[in-house]
Design a protein around this motif. Structure first.
Motif, PDB file in Angstrom:
ATOM      1  N   VAL A 119       1.331  -6.279  -6.128  1.00  0.00           N
ATOM      2  CA  VAL A 119       0.255  -5.667  -5.152  1.00  0.00           C
ATOM      3  C   VAL A 119       0.226  -6.672  -4.015  1.00  0.00           C
ATOM      4  N   LYS A 120       0.509  -7.871  -4.176  1.00  0.00           N
ATOM      5  CA  LYS A 120       0.336  -8.968  -3.150  1.00  0.00           C
ATOM      6  C   LYS A 120       1.681  -8.742  -2.248  1.00  0.00           C
ATOM      7  N   ARG A 121       2.907  -8.755  -3.004  1.00  0.00           N
ATOM      8  CA  ARG A 121       4.275  -8.415  -2.431  1.00  0.00           C
ATOM      9  C   ARG A 121       4.277  -7.199  -1.592  1.00  0.00           C
ATOM     10  N   VAL A 122       3.943  -5.787  -2.259  1.00  0.00           N
ATOM     11  CA  VAL A 122       4.153  -4.727  -1.757  1.00  0.00           C
ATOM     12  C   VAL A 122       3.314  -4.818  -0.297  1.00  0.00           C
ATOM     13  N   SER A 123       1.871  -5.266  -0.531  1.00  0.00           N
ATOM     14  CA  SER A 123       1.048  -5.088   0.575  1.00  0.00           C
ATOM     15  C   SER A 123       1.523  -6.010   1.715  1.00  0.00           C
ATOM     16  N   LEU A 124       2.437  -6.793   1.755  1.00  0.00           N
ATOM     17  CA  LEU A 124       2.938  -7.520   2.911  1.00  0.00           C
ATOM     18  C   LEU A 124       3.552  -6.612   4.055  1.00  0.00           C
ATOM     19  N   VAL A 125       3.970  -5.533   3.627  1.00  0.00           N
ATOM     20  CA  VAL A 125       4.543  -4.477   4.574  1.00  0.00           C
ATOM     21  C   VAL A 125       3.410  -3.613   5.182  1.00  0.00           C
ATOM     22  N   ALA A 126       2.111  -3.458   4.431  1.00  0.00           N
ATOM     23  CA  ALA A 126       1.163  -2.663   4.797  1.00  0.00           C
ATOM     24  C   ALA A 126       0.352  -2.840   6.075  1.00  0.00           C
ATOM     25  N   GLU A 127       0.484  -2.233   6.939  1.00  0.00           N
ATOM     26  CA  GLU A 127      -0.282  -2.227   8.329  1.00  0.00           C
ATOM     27  C   GLU A 127      -1.851  -2.359   8.051  1.00  0.00           C
ATOM     28  N   ARG A 128      -2.454  -2.826   8.874  1.00  0.00           N
ATOM     29  CA  ARG A 128      -3.847  -3.099   8.662  1.00  0.00           C
ATOM     30  C   ARG A 128      -4.395  -1.788   8.184  1.00  0.00           C
ATOM     31  N   GLU A 141       4.117   1.464  -3.951  1.00  0.00           N
ATOM     32  CA  GLU A 141       4.738   1.477  -2.402  1.00  0.00           C
ATOM     33  C   GLU A 141       3.788   1.218  -1.488  1.00  0.00           C
ATOM     34  N   ALA A 142       4.369   0.622  -0.457  1.00  0.00           N
ATOM     35  CA  ALA A 142       3.604   0.709   0.946  1.00  0.00           C
ATOM     36  C   ALA A 142       4.383   0.738   2.058  1.00  0.00           C
ATOM     37  N   GLY A 143       3.935   1.336   3.206  1.00  0.00           N
ATOM     38  CA  GLY A 143       4.616   1.489   4.311  1.00  0.00           C
ATOM     39  C   GLY A 143       5.025   2.944   4.321  1.00  0.00           C
ATOM     40  N   THR A 144       5.386   3.404   5.573  1.00  0.00           N
ATOM     41  CA  THR A 144       6.024   4.598   5.781  1.00  0.00           C
ATOM     42  C   THR A 144       7.367   4.806   6.371  1.00  0.00           C
ATOM     43  N   GLY A 145       7.866   5.989   6.653  1.00  0.00           N
ATOM     44  CA  GLY A 145       9.244   5.957   7.024  1.00  0.00           C
ATOM     45  C   GLY A 145       9.636   5.255   8.560  1.00  0.00           C
ATOM     46  N   ASP A 146       8.546   5.141   9.184  1.00  0.00           N
ATOM     47  CA  ASP A 146       8.607   4.643  10.493  1.00  0.00           C
ATOM     48  C   ASP A 146       8.407   3.377  10.695  1.00  0.00           C
ATOM     49  N   GLU A 147       8.078   2.465   9.548  1.00  0.00           N
ATOM     50  CA  GLU A 147       7.897   1.218   9.553  1.00  0.00           C
ATOM     51  C   GLU A 147       8.517   0.637   8.226  1.00  0.00           C
ATOM     52  N   ALA A 148       8.192  -0.854   8.340  1.00  0.00           N
ATOM     53  CA  ALA A 148       8.809  -1.520   7.062  1.00  0.00           C
ATOM     54  C   ALA A 148       8.457  -0.863   5.829  1.00  0.00           C
ATOM     55  N   GLN A 149       9.125  -1.052   4.725  1.00  0.00           N
ATOM     56  CA  GLN A 149       8.609  -0.346   3.256  1.00  0.00           C
ATOM     57  C   GLN A 149       8.700  -1.156   2.541  1.00  0.00           C
ATOM     58  N   ALA A 150       8.130  -1.036   1.030  1.00  0.00           N
ATOM     59  CA  ALA A 150       8.205  -2.078   0.066  1.00  0.00           C
ATOM     60  C   ALA A 150       7.826  -1.132  -1.281  1.00  0.00           C
ATOM     61  N   VAL A 151       8.633  -1.492  -2.176  1.00  0.00           N
ATOM     62  CA  VAL A 151       8.729  -0.494  -3.453  1.00  0.00           C
ATOM     63  C   VAL A 151       8.791  -1.529  -4.732  1.00  0.00           C
ATOM     64  N   GLU A 152       7.998  -1.493  -5.620  1.00  0.00           N
ATOM     65  CA  GLU A 152       8.253  -2.205  -6.799  1.00  0.00           C
ATOM     66  C   GLU A 152       7.859  -1.259  -7.898  1.00  0.00           C
ATOM     67  N   ALA A 153       8.407  -1.894  -9.131  1.00  0.00           N
ATOM     68  CA  ALA A 153       8.223  -1.055 -10.577  1.00  0.00           C
ATOM     69  C   ALA A 153       7.727  -1.984 -11.609  1.00  0.00           C
ATOM     70  N   LEU A 154       6.496  -1.586 -12.267  1.00  0.00           N
ATOM     71  CA  LEU A 154       6.110  -2.537 -13.249  1.00  0.00           C
ATOM     72  C   LEU A 154       5.897  -1.544 -14.635  1.00  0.00           C
ATOM     73  N   GLU A 155       5.935  -2.481 -15.599  1.00  0.00           N
ATOM     74  CA  GLU A 155       5.724  -1.897 -17.007  1.00  0.00           C
ATOM     75  C   GLU A 155       4.245  -1.349 -16.978  1.00  0.00           C
TER      76      GLU A 155
END
Length: 375
Positions: free
Chosen positions: A270-279, A295-309
């Motif tokens: 959550v910490k890693r993915v939310s780095l790209v989340a705008e306020r 996932e965080a971010g949308t098509g117009d800005e930085a995005q991040a995706v990560e999968a966990l078990e």
């Protein structure tokens, strides 16, 4: 007044008492710390809302009392060399000698200092470490906005041997139950305590094994007050007014799905993915059998995706949360496994730890409102 005291004992007692000193005192004497010497040293601070008092062992030569600047005394005590401290009064001054260091403080008029409120009647006791942990778990959900004072408090409900703590800022709700030892088996009470005061107090009373909780009755001594005592330290706080939300009705009685994820990995992801989340933008969680995709971010800005078990009981679900609120809850559950129970993507989810035994109800629940996903 004249006494000798161990340097660390003085620094510890002064630092604890100084926590209560008001930042902007409404009257000058409230910036003072009251020193009273009988057979022991008693230090007091008061801001009309919260009082703090500690007593500690000293070598007494001459009893007496004095009122000095609390912040200055705290800074001096913290900076003294490692030698015994001798404290004496000389007219309108207080002298501190420690090794080759010597300080002279001006006193304030003791007679102008308000009388500290009396401790309400004792109601029971609880283990200090468990109390501190429980308060910490709940206070995280209390509101910070003073325009709605009721939401800045922690509701303390006592019914027999069970204490329930609850706090909410309207976006999340934290509830913790714990056992305690009431002085009367049929004791019941409800109090709304300022969350910041309760959290500071609980954290600072872990030097003793137990914390005694004192609550004023209707029209009796200490009405509208709560008191805590442990390890030679005692503090009182005024209670907040207002009706707390009927929070039990907010907790779902049944769920459509339940997911479990390793807490440590979940927090880091959550910490890693939310780095790209705008306020104020959410982190999206897509749960399916065997995994959760963050996932965080949308098509117009930085995005991040990560999968966990992850394990999932129930249908696949996409749900989104404020990352800060989610991290607060994950940090508070105190369990290696985080369990998230859902009803629908738009209704509150409940975050808990995995109970020690299946079928047991968790003693801590963190309800979190999801963020509606557009599109």
């Amino acid at each position: 007044m004249k006494f000798r005291i161990d340097r660390d004992a003085l620094a510890d007692a002064v630092a604890w008492t100084a926590r209560t000193l008001p930042v902007r005192p409404p009257v000058a004497v409230l910036a003072g710390m009251h020193l009273e010497v009988t057979d022991r040293l008693k230090l007091s601070a008061f801001d009309y809302e919260v009082s703090a008092q500690v007593s500690t062992d000293i070598d007494v030569e001459e009893p007496g009392s004095a009122l000095v600047s609390g912040r200055l005394l705290a800074e001096i005590s913290r900076s003294l060399p490692p030698h015994p401290v001798e404290v004496t009064t000389d007219g309108a001054k207080v002298m501190l000698r420690c090794g080759s260091a010597k300080f002279t403080l001006l006193t304030m008029p003791v007679e102008d200092y308000p009388t500290l409120p009396e401790m309400p009647p004792a109601a029971g006791s609880v283990g200090s470490d468990e109390f501190a942990a429980a308060v910490n778990q709940v206070a995280v959900a209390a509101g910070k906005d003073d325009t709605i004072p009721m939401l800045t408090g922690v509701r303390v409900e006592i019914e027999g041997e069970t204490v329930t703590l609850a706090a909410t800022d309207r976006y999340r709700l934290a509830v913790r139950e714990m056992h305690w030892k009431p002085d009367r088996p049929d004791f019941s009470a409800v109090a709304l305590v300022p969350a910041k005061t309760l959290a500071d107090t609980a954290k600072s009373l872990t030097s003793g094994a137990e914390v005694s909780i004192a609550l004023g009755g209707q029209g009796g001594a200490g009405e509208g007050m709560i008191g805590f005592e442990g390890g030679g330290r005692r503090t009182t706080s005024r209670l907040l007014d207002g009706d707390f939300v009927k929070y039990r009705s907010l907790l779902p009685s049944e769920y459509a799905g339940l997911a479990e994820v390793q807490t440590g990995s979940f927090i880091e992801a959550v910490k890693r993915v939310s780095l790209v989340a705008e306020r104020n933008t959410p982190v999206r969680l897509s749960f399916s059998q065997g995994e959760v995709v963050l996932e965080a971010g949308t098509g117009d800005e930085a995005q991040a995706v990560e999968a966990l078990e992850a394990t999932l009981e129930g249908e696949d679900i996409d749900i989104a949360f404020n990352p800060g609120f989610l991290l607060d809850g994950l940090a508070a559950i105190g369990s290696d496994v985080a369990r998230l129970s859902f009803t629908t993507p738009t209704k509150p989810a409940v975050l808990t730890g995995k109970p020690p035994q299946d079928g047991e109800n968790p003693n801590y629940r963190y309800l979190i409102m999801p963020v509606r996903l557009s599109g």
